[in-house]
Design a protein around this motif. Structure first.
Motif, short mmCIF file in Angstrom:
data_model
loop_
_atom_site.label_atom_id
_atom_site.label_comp_id
_atom_site.label_asym_id
_atom_site.label_seq_id
_atom_site.Cartn_x
_atom_site.Cartn_y
_atom_site.Cartn_z
N LEU A 26 0.83 -1.22 0.00
CA LEU A 26 0.00 0.00 0.00
C LEU A 26 0.86 1.26 0.00
O LEU A 26 0.37 2.37 0.24
CB LEU A 26 -0.94 0.01 1.21
CG LEU A 26 -2.06 -1.03 1.20
CD1 LEU A 26 -2.92 -0.93 2.46
CD2 LEU A 26 -2.96 -0.83 -0.03
N GLY A 27 2.16 1.09 -0.25
CA GLY A 27 3.05 2.26 -0.33
C GLY A 27 3.15 3.00 0.99
O GLY A 27 3.20 4.22 1.02
N GLU A 54 -6.79 15.23 1.18
CA GLU A 54 -5.54 14.49 1.36
C GLU A 54 -5.76 13.05 0.92
O GLU A 54 -6.85 12.50 1.08
CB GLU A 54 -5.09 14.52 2.83
CG GLU A 54 -3.67 13.96 2.97
CD GLU A 54 -3.22 13.63 4.40
OE1 GLU A 54 -3.94 13.92 5.37
OE2 GLU A 54 -2.13 13.04 4.51
N ILE A 55 -4.72 12.46 0.34
CA ILE A 55 -4.81 11.06 -0.09
C ILE A 55 -3.82 10.27 0.75
O ILE A 55 -2.62 10.57 0.76
CB ILE A 55 -4.47 10.95 -1.58
CG1 ILE A 55 -5.52 11.71 -2.39
CG2 ILE A 55 -4.41 9.48 -2.02
CD1 ILE A 55 -4.98 12.32 -3.65
N GLY A 56 -4.31 9.30 1.51
CA GLY A 56 -3.44 8.46 2.32
C GLY A 56 -2.89 9.17 3.55
O GLY A 56 -1.70 9.47 3.60
N GLY A 58 -2.28 7.95 6.46
CA GLY A 58 -1.40 7.12 7.31
C GLY A 58 -1.84 7.21 8.75
O GLY A 58 -2.98 6.92 9.10
N ALA A 61 0.22 12.19 10.14
CA ALA A 61 1.38 13.09 10.24
C ALA A 61 1.18 14.40 9.48
O ALA A 61 1.36 15.49 10.02
CB ALA A 61 2.63 12.36 9.74
N TYR A 76 -8.74 10.58 2.30
CA TYR A 76 -9.12 9.22 1.88
C TYR A 76 -8.04 8.24 2.30
O TYR A 76 -6.88 8.39 1.91
CB TYR A 76 -9.23 9.14 0.36
CG TYR A 76 -10.41 9.86 -0.23
CD1 TYR A 76 -11.62 9.20 -0.44
CD2 TYR A 76 -10.32 11.19 -0.61
CE1 TYR A 76 -12.71 9.85 -1.00
CE2 TYR A 76 -11.42 11.86 -1.17
CZ TYR A 76 -12.60 11.17 -1.36
OH TYR A 76 -13.68 11.81 -1.91
N GLU A 77 -8.40 7.23 3.07
CA GLU A 77 -7.43 6.20 3.47
C GLU A 77 -7.98 4.82 3.14
O GLU A 77 -9.08 4.47 3.52
CB GLU A 77 -7.12 6.32 4.98
CG GLU A 77 -6.21 5.24 5.54
CD GLU A 77 -4.88 5.10 4.79
OE1 GLU A 77 -4.10 6.06 4.76
OE2 GLU A 77 -4.63 4.01 4.20
N ASN A 127 1.19 13.05 0.66
CA ASN A 127 2.41 12.27 0.48
C ASN A 127 1.90 10.97 -0.16
O ASN A 127 1.36 10.12 0.53
CB ASN A 127 3.07 12.04 1.85
CG ASN A 127 4.18 11.01 1.80
OD1 ASN A 127 4.73 10.71 0.75
ND2 ASN A 127 4.52 10.48 2.97
N PRO A 129 1.00 7.41 -2.07
CA PRO A 129 1.52 6.03 -2.11
C PRO A 129 2.22 5.82 -3.45
O PRO A 129 1.61 6.03 -4.50
CB PRO A 129 0.25 5.17 -1.98
CG PRO A 129 -0.90 6.07 -2.34
CD PRO A 129 -0.48 7.48 -2.10
N1 SAM Z 1 0.40 10.80 4.89
C1 SAM Z 1 1.19 9.84 5.63
C2 SAM Z 1 2.57 10.40 5.88
O1 SAM Z 1 2.95 11.33 5.15
O2 SAM Z 1 3.27 9.91 6.76
C3 SAM Z 1 1.26 8.48 4.93
C4 SAM Z 1 1.74 8.50 3.50
S1 SAM Z 1 2.05 6.91 2.81
C5 SAM Z 1 3.31 7.32 1.64
C6 SAM Z 1 0.67 6.58 1.72
C7 SAM Z 1 -0.67 6.32 2.39
O3 SAM Z 1 -1.65 6.10 1.36
C8 SAM Z 1 -0.76 5.10 3.28
O4 SAM Z 1 -1.41 5.44 4.47
C9 SAM Z 1 -1.61 4.08 2.48
O5 SAM Z 1 -2.34 3.19 3.29
C10 SAM Z 1 -2.52 5.03 1.69
N2 SAM Z 1 -3.04 4.49 0.40
C11 SAM Z 1 -2.44 3.61 -0.42
N3 SAM Z 1 -3.17 3.41 -1.54
C12 SAM Z 1 -4.28 4.19 -1.41
C13 SAM Z 1 -5.44 4.41 -2.23
N4 SAM Z 1 -5.58 3.80 -3.42
N5 SAM Z 1 -6.40 5.26 -1.79
C14 SAM Z 1 -6.26 5.89 -0.58
N6 SAM Z 1 -5.18 5.72 0.24
C15 SAM Z 1 -4.21 4.89 -0.17
#
Ligand code: SAM
Length: 292
Positions: A26-27, A54-56, A58, A61, A76-77, A127, A129
């Motif tokens: 999941l990146g 925001e996308i992802g 986590g 943070a 969206y998570e 940030n 994935p």
């Molecule tokens: N924002 C946090 C940070 O900066 O520490 C986490 C960033 S991490 C690189 C990417 C996040 O995107 C993870 O929490 C992962 O579970 C989520 N993610 C992965 N694929 C996704 C998708 N298709 N739609 C939504 N979220 C997704």
């Protein structure tokens, strides 16, 4: 103000409290440097009148930095395991909404209408994935969302391709697809060391501000993007060769293609990577009546 989620100590505490383990698929590479997060937020130019997608998130943070300066954040998570953690870490912020789901399947238009009716501007800040950076950015742009811009962290190599200028080895159909809709620029290079776990490559923050209208005006958008893709299909081939292989019945219609190139004022021996966006527009407009 509470201590930042993104400090190494607090991140570790949160992970241990919930027994959370990273899913590489999941990146999941979390940021552990509050200064970087402050910088990203500043580059997005947020105010108390901005709505942020925001996308992802986590463990939240970046989300908390966004919540401190924006009017509202909708994140969206995809990973359900993170929902109870986010409910805990983001409890001090009453302007955050988490949606459980895959951003690639989300109806973002409807969400914006519903959640951001009272904001002045909507920005996407994330940030991303890394396994799906390009599909996510293209979805946001192709759906023509009412947003002001996209400020995202991604692999430096992808950032270089997005912001590339003609004549460079990074310039390609991705540069054209994104610069058609936005002014794309690299605003920060970020070392691997500020993430846990550390990714294999360095990262960059790219700021893409939506243009009021596309960079060039073309007869047919899908055909324009198709021609750009064809031109880069084999980078070492000439434009003429790539077009004869890519266009329908191209091999039999070589003389038509040569004629169109002449009309558009483009030497057939040039390579795709030397063409500016304006030249791609002239070329696809000239090809469209015959091949579109
Ligand atoms: N924002 C946090 C940070 O900066 O520490 C986490 C960033 S991490 C690189 C990417 C996040 O995107 C993870 O929490 C992962 O579970 C989520 N993610 C992965 N694929 C996704 C998708 N298709 N739609 C939504 N979220 C997704």
């Amino acid at each position: 103000m509470q201590k930042d989620i993104a400090t190494p100590v607090r991140t570790k505490e949160i992970m241990e409290k919930y027994g959370f383990s990273f899913k590489k698929s999941l990146g999941q590479n979390f940021l552990i440097d509050p200064n970087i997060l402050r910088n990203i937020t500043e580059h997005a130019g947020l105010t108390k009148e901005t709505g942020v997608i925001e996308i992802g998130p986590g463990i939240g943070a970046l989300t908390e930095h966004l919540a401190r300066v924006a009017k509202k954040v909708v994140a969206y998570e995809i990973d359900q395991r993170l929902l109870p953690i986010l409910a805990d870490t983001l409890s001090p912020y009453d302007n955050v909404k988490i949606i459980h789901g895959d951003i690639l399947k989300a109806d973002i238009h409807q969400m914006i209408e519903h959640e951001f009716a009272d904001v002045k501007e909507v920005m996407v800040v994330a940030n991303l994935p890394y396994y799906v950076t390009t599909p996510i950015i293209l979805k946001l742009l192709e759906e023509k969302l009412p947003i002001g811009g996209i400020v995202v962290m991604l692999q430096k190599e992808v950032g270089d391709r997005i912001a590339a200028k003609p004549g460079t080895k990074e310039y390609g159909s991705l540069s054209i697809a994104i610069q058609y809709y936005t002014t794309a620029e690299t605003v920060m290079i970020v070392p691997k060391s500020v993430f846990i776990p550390q990714p294999k490559v360095d990262s960059a923050v790219i700021r893409m501000l939506l243009r009021e209208r596309p960079a060039v005006s073309v007869k047919d958008e899908p055909f324009f993007f198709q021609v750009a893709k064809m031109a880069f299909a084999q980078r070492r081939k000439t434009l003429m060769n790539n077009l004869t292989s890519g266009l329908p019945n191209g091999k039999e219609r070589k003389s038509d293609i040569a004629h169109v190139l002449e009309l558009a004022g483009i030497e057939p021996s040039r390579r795709g990577e030397t063409l500016s966006m304006n030249e791609f527009a002239a070329l696809s407009d000239a090809l469209f009546p015959l091949f579109g």
